[in-house]
Design a protein around this motif. Structure first.
Motif, PDB file in Angstrom:
ATOM      1  N   ASP A 109       0.860  -1.186   0.000  1.00  0.00           N
ATOM      2  CA  ASP A 109       0.000   0.000   0.000  1.00  0.00           C
ATOM      3  C   ASP A 109       0.894   1.233   0.000  1.00  0.00           C
ATOM      4  O   ASP A 109       1.576   1.526   0.990  1.00  0.00           O
ATOM      5  N   ARG A 110       0.918   1.959  -1.108  1.00  0.00           N
ATOM      6  CA  ARG A 110       1.824   3.104  -1.224  1.00  0.00           C
ATOM      7  C   ARG A 110       1.556   4.161  -0.161  1.00  0.00           C
ATOM      8  O   ARG A 110       2.479   4.817   0.328  1.00  0.00           O
ATOM      9  N   SER A 111       0.294   4.345   0.193  1.00  0.00           N
ATOM     10  CA  SER A 111      -0.037   5.342   1.197  1.00  0.00           C
ATOM     11  C   SER A 111       0.519   4.952   2.558  1.00  0.00           C
ATOM     12  O   SER A 111       1.109   5.772   3.269  1.00  0.00           O
TER      13      SER A 111
ATOM     14  N   ARG B 151      -3.228  13.266   5.350  1.00  0.00           N
ATOM     15  CA  ARG B 151      -1.862  13.313   4.820  1.00  0.00           C
ATOM     16  C   ARG B 151      -1.312  14.732   4.847  1.00  0.00           C
ATOM     17  O   ARG B 151      -0.154  14.961   5.214  1.00  0.00           O
TER      18      ARG B 151
ATOM     19  N   ARG C 126      -7.125   2.821   6.438  1.00  0.00           N
ATOM     20  CA  ARG C 126      -6.637   2.085   5.275  1.00  0.00           C
ATOM     21  C   ARG C 126      -6.698   0.578   5.446  1.00  0.00           C
ATOM     22  O   ARG C 126      -6.819  -0.156   4.468  1.00  0.00           O
TER      23      ARG C 126
ATOM     24  N   ALA D 122       1.881  15.272  -0.632  1.00  0.00           N
ATOM     25  CA  ALA D 122       0.459  15.169  -0.298  1.00  0.00           C
ATOM     26  C   ALA D 122      -0.395  16.028  -1.211  1.00  0.00           C
ATOM     27  O   ALA D 122      -1.565  15.713  -1.464  1.00  0.00           O
TER      28      ALA D 122
ATOM     29  N   ALA E  38      -3.376   7.341  -4.263  1.00  0.00           N
ATOM     30  CA  ALA E  38      -3.201   7.223  -2.823  1.00  0.00           C
ATOM     31  C   ALA E  38      -3.844   8.395  -2.112  1.00  0.00           C
ATOM     32  O   ALA E  38      -4.508   8.253  -1.098  1.00  0.00           O
ATOM     33  N   ALA E  39      -3.654   9.615  -2.660  1.00  0.00           N
ATOM     34  CA  ALA E  39      -4.236  10.774  -2.009  1.00  0.00           C
ATOM     35  C   ALA E  39      -5.746  10.721  -2.029  1.00  0.00           C
ATOM     36  O   ALA E  39      -6.418  11.027  -1.061  1.00  0.00           O
TER      37      ALA E  39
ATOM     38  N   THR F 179      -7.146   8.227   0.601  1.00  0.00           N
ATOM     39  CA  THR F 179      -6.900   8.454   2.016  1.00  0.00           C
ATOM     40  C   THR F 179      -7.515   9.737   2.524  1.00  0.00           C
ATOM     41  O   THR F 179      -7.507   9.978   3.707  1.00  0.00           O
ATOM     42  N   GLU F 180      -8.066  10.566   1.671  1.00  0.00           N
ATOM     43  CA  GLU F 180      -8.639  11.811   2.141  1.00  0.00           C
ATOM     44  C   GLU F 180     -10.101  11.674   2.505  1.00  0.00           C
ATOM     45  O   GLU F 180     -10.795  12.661   2.697  1.00  0.00           O
TER      46      GLU F 180
ATOM     47  N   ARG G 129      -8.152  -1.752  -2.087  1.00  0.00           N
ATOM     48  CA  ARG G 129      -7.338  -1.265  -0.988  1.00  0.00           C
ATOM     49  C   ARG G 129      -7.619  -2.022   0.297  1.00  0.00           C
ATOM     50  O   ARG G 129      -8.724  -2.506   0.489  1.00  0.00           O
TER      51      ARG G 129
END
Length: 491
Positions: free
Chosen positions: A262-264, A328, A379, A438, A444-445, A448-449, A487
């Motif tokens: 998971d890149r985040s 982030r 996540r 970020a 990823a952004a 996760t937001e 994810r």
């Protein structure tokens, strides 16, 4: 303190299971605050003359570092356990190992080697216990309340670092350091009993909360498997870890593999490690700066630490109000502002300016860990969360000691004030780099937001962003991702 400041924490106090656990958590946090002084003081008393510094360093390391080995060695057996079980077992091991120290003292067999060994045993499950606490939060509360709950648990620790050390000093002068450690052991025994009493309630609530989402998730995953041809590459993907053969169980390193995919999460772990590592040299340079550069006493050093503690306590109380902020970007801003707040120390500002700046650094420091943990909770699903958080803890627990080891030669080579300045500048630069990353839009952004629980009707696959992105009659059919591309945490 106003009632408005406590408003985000009302759902946490209103959760029946957490409400029953909070007194035990507060008690054990106070015990940890006492241990900040007692662990090193008893090591000084037990160590032979001429070796006090060495054995004190061993004692401090033994109280924290073995948890990193426990994460890897015990991952196969602990990875699939519930949050309450993990936290309860950690509290039990801590109570037993720390309680053995005064018992050995009464038996007349306590020496510095046995003392360090018992400290190492007490910390063996610590990353798993911390992962268990925050997994329990994810199991009991909806996502929108995770940050407030994480912050409240952090506030206990921040308050204990203010109250614990002076109280430990009084108790050491009265009864001795070994009995302060006995009090610490008793505090963990209280916490272990608290967890044991709530395990049945946690199981009941978890079963109720998972029943409907599990049915919906199974239906959606079956549809995705059918459309994708069920083309898994191997059992190392999220789908394999989560839905594979249950008898196989998690591997020792499954938490690390989930983060690596998971890149985040990988970026978050990298940011946390770098942040804590770059702050590590401070613990060496700051006392030298106070004594050599400022020509001040230990009272001045204590004033800096107290200011930092007060600032972090206030920052912890304010953290619950950051729920709507993008995590982030918030984490990157925290790192940058923390580095900026350290600049007055590195630039040699007088105490009247550097002391409040250091309190401001504490204010920025406090929200970092609750926010980072909330991002992990968002996540990773509750099945993977204990392994992911334990892996994160195993890596970050090494960061500050490694940075502290670098602080010795850096202070000797550059001097205390230049070392503090280097810490401040590099942390500030790290925050700015993270903020730039970020701000870049990307998968990823976007994922996760989110600020609330995932909609049960969300479907995996490409998302549309505007009228021109709507599939038309001439557009080729969209590819549906296989479950190993969904994810972590998504049904």
């Amino acid at each position: 303190m106003t009632l408005a400041m406590l408003l985000p924490y009302r759902p946490v106090f209103g959760q029946p299971v957490l409400r029953r656990l909070l007194p035990g958590l507060a008690t054990s946090a106070l015990g940890d605050g006492l241990a900040l002084v007692a662990v090193t003081w008893l090591a000084l008393q037990l160590a032979p003359d001429g070796q006090r510094g060495t054995w004190t360093a061993f004692a401090v390391a033994a109280y924290t570092l073995p948890g990193a080995a426990g994460t890897v060695l015990l991952g196969r057996w602990l990875g699939g356990r519930s949050g309450a079980q993990l936290a309860g077992w950690d509290a039990t091991v801590r109570a037993a190992a720390l309680g053995a120290i005064p018992v050995a003292h009464l038996a007349g067999v306590l020496d510095v080697g046995l003392y360090v060994a018992l400290l190492a045993v007490s910390s063996l499950l610590h990353p798993w216990g911390s992962a268990g606490r925050f997994t329990l939060v994810a199991e009991l509360l909806p996502q929108r309340h995770h940050l407030a709950a994480n912050a409240l648990l952090g506030v206990f620790g921040q308050a204990a670092t203010i109250v614990g050390p002076p109280l430990a000093g009084l108790l050491i002068a009265w009864v001795g350091a070994v009995w302060v450690i006995a009090v610490d052991a008793a505090s963990f025994a209280v916490l272990a009993v608290s967890y044991r009493l709530v395990v049945p309630a946690v199981r009941r609530e978890g079963a109720v909360r998972r029943e409907d989402p599990r049915r919906e998730g199974a239906r959606r995953e079956a549809a995705v498997r059918h459309q994708a041809g069920d083309q898994h590459e191997d059992g190392d993907h999220e789908g394999g870890d989560r839905h594979g053969n249950p008898a196989a169980g998690p591997s020792r390193t499954s938490g690390f593999r989930i983060i690596a995919r998971d890149r985040s999460l990988l970026g978050l772990l990298s940011l946390s490690f770098a942040f804590f590592f770059l702050f590590g040299p401070f613990y060496v340079a700051m006392p030298v700066h106070v004594t050599d550069d400022l020509r001040a006493s230990a009272g001045t050093l204590a004033a800096y630490y107290t200011a930092f503690g007060v600032g972090s306590l206030l920052g912890g109380l304010l953290t619950g109000h950051l729920r709507g902020w993008p995590p982030r970007t918030t984490l990157a801003g925290i790192v940058a502002l923390f580095g900026a707040a350290l600049l007055p120390l590195g630039l040699g500002a007088p105490v009247v300016l550097s002391l409040p700046a250091f309190a401001l650094a504490g204010l920025f420091w406090a929200p970092y860990q609750p926010t980072a943990t909330a991002l992990f909770q968002r996540r990773a699903g509750t099945v993977d969360l204990p392994r992911v958080l334990a892996a994160n803890g195993a890596v970050t627990v090494l960061a500050v000691p490694l940075g502290t080891m670098l602080g010795g030669p850096a202070t000797a080579l550059l001097g205390a004030r230049p070392t503090l300045l280097a810490c401040a500048v590099t942390i500030l630069a790290l925050g700015l780099v993270a903020a730039t990353a970020a701000a870049r839009p990307g998968p990823a952004a976007q994922s996760t937001e989110r600020t609330g629980p995932a909609d049960p009707h969300d479907q995996p696959g490409p998302q549309t962003t505007g009228p021109h992105d709507q599939p038309g009659t001439h557009d080729p059919p969209k590819r549906v991702d296989a479950p190993d591309r969904v994810r972590p945490g998504a049904a």
